[in-house]
Design a protein around this motif. Sequence first.
Motif, PDB file in Angstrom:
ATOM      1  N   THR A   1       0.207  21.362  -2.999  1.00 55.25           N
ATOM      2  CA  THR A   1       1.176  21.395  -1.907  1.00 55.25           C
ATOM      3  C   THR A   1       2.071  20.167  -1.981  1.00 55.25           C
ATOM      4  O   THR A   1       1.603  19.086  -2.344  1.00 55.25           O
ATOM      5  CB  THR A   1       0.430  21.382  -0.552  1.00 55.25           C
ATOM      6  OG1 THR A   1      -0.480  22.479  -0.537  1.00 55.25           O
ATOM      7  CG2 THR A   1       1.384  21.516   0.616  1.00 55.25           C
ATOM      8  N   MET A   2       3.334  20.333  -1.661  1.00 53.07           N
ATOM      9  CA  MET A   2       4.177  19.152  -1.459  1.00 53.07           C
ATOM     10  C   MET A   2       4.978  19.336  -0.182  1.00 53.07           C
ATOM     11  O   MET A   2       5.278  20.464   0.217  1.00 53.07           O
ATOM     12  CB  MET A   2       5.087  18.871  -2.660  1.00 53.07           C
ATOM     13  CG  MET A   2       6.009  19.953  -3.098  1.00 53.07           C
ATOM     14  SD  MET A   2       7.230  19.351  -4.328  1.00 53.07           S
ATOM     15  CE  MET A   2       6.236  19.070  -5.765  1.00 53.07           C
ATOM     16  N   ALA A   3       5.274  18.228   0.467  1.00 52.76           N
ATOM     17  CA  ALA A   3       5.894  18.278   1.790  1.00 52.76           C
ATOM     18  C   ALA A   3       7.006  17.247   1.885  1.00 52.76           C
ATOM     19  O   ALA A   3       6.947  16.184   1.274  1.00 52.76           O
ATOM     20  CB  ALA A   3       4.841  18.008   2.859  1.00 52.76           C
ATOM     21  N   LEU A   4       8.023  17.598   2.666  1.00 54.30           N
ATOM     22  CA  LEU A   4       9.121  16.666   2.892  1.00 54.30           C
ATOM     23  C   LEU A   4       9.541  16.751   4.359  1.00 54.30           C
ATOM     24  O   LEU A   4       9.655  17.843   4.916  1.00 54.30           O
ATOM     25  CB  LEU A   4      10.308  17.015   1.986  1.00 54.30           C
ATOM     26  CG  LEU A   4      11.514  16.084   2.069  1.00 54.30           C
ATOM     27  CD1 LEU A   4      11.171  14.675   1.605  1.00 54.30           C
ATOM     28  CD2 LEU A   4      12.680  16.633   1.241  1.00 54.30           C
TER      29      LEU A   4
ATOM     30  N   VAL B   1       0.861  -1.172   0.000  1.00 54.20           N
ATOM     31  CA  VAL B   1       0.000   0.000   0.000  1.00 54.20           C
ATOM     32  C   VAL B   1       0.907   1.234   0.000  1.00 54.20           C
ATOM     33  O   VAL B   1       1.973   1.230   0.618  1.00 54.20           O
ATOM     34  CB  VAL B   1      -0.961  -0.056   1.217  1.00 54.20           C
ATOM     35  CG1 VAL B   1      -0.208   0.125   2.515  1.00 54.20           C
ATOM     36  CG2 VAL B   1      -2.086   0.933   1.107  1.00 54.20           C
ATOM     37  N   ALA B   2       0.496   2.252  -0.758  1.00 54.20           N
ATOM     38  CA  ALA B   2       1.297   3.467  -0.824  1.00 54.20           C
ATOM     39  C   ALA B   2       1.340   4.117   0.560  1.00 54.20           C
ATOM     40  O   ALA B   2       0.363   4.054   1.293  1.00 54.20           O
ATOM     41  CB  ALA B   2       0.677   4.448  -1.828  1.00 54.20           C
ATOM     42  N   THR B   3       2.413   4.745   0.944  1.00 56.31           N
ATOM     43  CA  THR B   3       3.624   5.054   0.217  1.00 56.31           C
ATOM     44  C   THR B   3       4.810   4.285   0.777  1.00 56.31           C
ATOM     45  O   THR B   3       5.706   3.862   0.039  1.00 56.31           O
ATOM     46  CB  THR B   3       3.922   6.564   0.376  1.00 56.31           C
ATOM     47  OG1 THR B   3       2.791   7.294  -0.056  1.00 56.31           O
ATOM     48  CG2 THR B   3       5.120   6.995  -0.418  1.00 56.31           C
TER      49      THR B   3
ATOM     50  N   SER C   1       1.433  15.968   4.667  1.00 51.94           N
ATOM     51  CA  SER C   1       2.383  15.575   5.701  1.00 51.94           C
ATOM     52  C   SER C   1       1.711  14.561   6.619  1.00 51.94           C
ATOM     53  O   SER C   1       0.499  14.573   6.813  1.00 51.94           O
ATOM     54  CB  SER C   1       2.849  16.792   6.491  1.00 51.94           C
ATOM     55  OG  SER C   1       1.753  17.445   7.074  1.00 51.94           O
ATOM     56  N   ARG C   2       2.486  13.656   7.145  1.00 55.62           N
ATOM     57  CA  ARG C   2       1.958  12.547   7.925  1.00 55.62           C
ATOM     58  C   ARG C   2       2.517  12.561   9.333  1.00 55.62           C
ATOM     59  O   ARG C   2       3.638  13.037   9.549  1.00 55.62           O
ATOM     60  CB  ARG C   2       2.354  11.224   7.255  1.00 55.62           C
ATOM     61  CG  ARG C   2       1.802  11.056   5.861  1.00 55.62           C
ATOM     62  CD  ARG C   2       0.311  10.763   5.880  1.00 55.62           C
ATOM     63  NE  ARG C   2       0.067   9.471   6.455  1.00 55.62           N
ATOM     64  CZ  ARG C   2      -0.366   8.421   5.780  1.00 55.62           C
ATOM     65  NH1 ARG C   2      -0.630   8.537   4.495  1.00 55.62           N
ATOM     66  NH2 ARG C   2      -0.555   7.258   6.369  1.00 55.62           N
ATOM     67  N   VAL C   3       1.759  11.969  10.241  1.00 56.23           N
ATOM     68  CA  VAL C   3       2.218  11.928  11.637  1.00 56.23           C
ATOM     69  C   VAL C   3       3.488  11.100  11.803  1.00 56.23           C
ATOM     70  O   VAL C   3       4.207  11.244  12.777  1.00 56.23           O
ATOM     71  CB  VAL C   3       1.135  11.349  12.577  1.00 56.23           C
ATOM     72  CG1 VAL C   3       0.014  12.344  12.751  1.00 56.23           C
ATOM     73  CG2 VAL C   3       0.618  10.019  12.094  1.00 56.23           C
ATOM     74  N   THR C   4       3.768  10.226  10.836  1.00 57.01           N
ATOM     75  CA  THR C   4       4.937   9.359  10.964  1.00 57.01           C
ATOM     76  C   THR C   4       6.201   9.980  10.370  1.00 57.01           C
ATOM     77  O   THR C   4       7.212   9.318  10.230  1.00 57.01           O
ATOM     78  CB  THR C   4       4.687   8.012  10.257  1.00 57.01           C
ATOM     79  OG1 THR C   4       4.246   8.283   8.923  1.00 57.01           O
ATOM     80  CG2 THR C   4       3.630   7.210  10.983  1.00 57.01           C
ATOM     81  N   GLU C   5       6.136  11.254  10.036  1.00 59.81           N
ATOM     82  CA  GLU C   5       7.289  11.885   9.394  1.00 59.81           C
ATOM     83  C   GLU C   5       7.925  12.965  10.260  1.00 59.81           C
ATOM     84  O   GLU C   5       8.967  13.491   9.906  1.00 59.81           O
ATOM     85  CB  GLU C   5       6.849  12.514   8.070  1.00 59.81           C
ATOM     86  CG  GLU C   5       6.178  11.543   7.138  1.00 59.81           C
ATOM     87  CD  GLU C   5       7.022  11.222   5.932  1.00 59.81           C
ATOM     88  OE1 GLU C   5       7.390  12.149   5.216  1.00 59.81           O
ATOM     89  OE2 GLU C   5       7.334  10.032   5.739  1.00 59.81           O
TER      90      GLU C   5
END
Lengths: 277, 277
Positions: free
Chosen positions: B185-188, A137-139, B163-167
């Motif tokens: 939007t893009m996020a890193l 599953v992504a990502t 953006s994700r909580v795991t990042e």
Amino acid sequence: MKLKRSSRLVDLTRYLLQHPHELISLSFFSERYGSAKSSISEDLLIIKENFEGQGVGWLVTVPGAAGGVRYIPRVSEQEASEVIEELKHLLSSSERVLPGGYLYMTDIIGNPKVINKVGRMFASMFADRTIDVVMTVATKGIPLAYAVASYLNVPVVIVRSNSRVTEGSTMSINYVSGSTKRIQTMALAKRSLASGSNVLILDDFMKAGGTIKGMTDLLQEFEANLAGIGVLVESEDVQERLVDDYISVTRLTAVDTKDKKIQVEAGNYLDRISNGE
Amino acid sequence: MKLKRSSRLVDLTRYLLQHPHELISLSFFSERYGSAKSSISEDLLIIKENFEGQGVGWLVTVPGAAGGVRYIPRVSEQEASEVIEELKHLLSSSERVLPGGYLYMTDIIGNPKVINKVGRMFASMFADRTIDVVMTVATKGIPLAYAVASYLNVPVVIVRSNSRVTEGSTMSINYVSGSTKRIQTMALAKRSLASGSNVLILDDFMKAGGTIKGMTDLLQEFEANLAGIGVLVESEDVQERLVDDYISVTRLTAVDTKDKKIQVEAGNYLDRISNGE
């Protein structure tokens, strides 16, 4: 090309490594090198002894007119233990604790040095099963799934949380996230999975197993078969697990967000090897 | 382990292939095999002649106490042409035309047999540049980015649309999609890219180049440097391209949704090789 034995050994080794799980006829090599099949057989024996001695792969010879040789990537129990130790060390760094008790793993997931080793471990573990496709599953599961698929020489299909215009018709299902109990959607392009396919499901992280359970439900919609489940990290902090039969490389046993302490143990991978899986 | 020359050649070949772009000292091999460095040097010469003769890689020897040998994956012009022809054939199948003129490419993107070859092509093309990280955007660019990163032996970082909580903490930017003119939007993850990193950007598809332009803007926020851009398919159907200097493997020149006809040509990859890049 006419090659001397020494150069032929180099070329054969490279060719086999780049074509895992593929049955290659002796005639192919015989023509490629302009050498007698008997010479090729001798070369293959040298490679077989080395690969099996080093625990890096099996060389399986299929006799007969439709026969040939097949290289099957393998990881020895010792090498697997070393990779697991390396992962335990990497994962238990206190800097990985994120708000909410989540674990930062993005750097590990994106590191081919580590992920290719884990990929070879899963390819080794599932080498004897019939696998047509790897699903994830992504990502974050994609790099691991791709590594395993490379070593098994099968395609990867990627399940997504939304359907996209670049995927054509998609099959969507709803599933319940095991930990948060929220209803979510996952989708897969209709044409990306043939009915009857044998599917190995892989993911980077499994808590209650809701996402993986969702993927097994999706398999039913596609009339595909589950061939196995593998995860890089499983979390022990679970009341009810939705998935029973899976292989985990590591197990997260505790995350202390206050003191930023993480406890990581080996998963069930090595137990499964010892049990002769 | 004490090995005979024939077995040592097999092991050395495998070891080098599994450690691309890594400087390995002769002492390491000398200890590994219990052999004199002079014997190892002779073995390496055999491998070098084979790899360079077959066009599959360079073996670069670095003299001196801190020296050693480094294997650099390479794709010959002939092999690259063959891969491009294969891709043109695959991509131009009429079944790929989706509503809206989009192209179904998911099967190609998830096929390690194809993508590993393209990965080796990009690793070969950018072999001389200093690259610390490969960057792509989720989801479809990940397999290609991972393949290239494996051959360059560097990590992959994955830019996401959310953006994700795991990042952990993330840097977000807005960018304008070149074709649809929509603001996205893009996020890193902040910690996934160190300042000063040299970054190779890869993606599966480029139309006007808005997404790739967004990634180059993101590099500035991280004070990182652009080392190169590569795409599997570029689309010719563009009024104004936002990115100039890129390498494309194939070029989509026409999609006729009514008659389901697709025209695919070679990208600029081979021109760049001929120009000595």
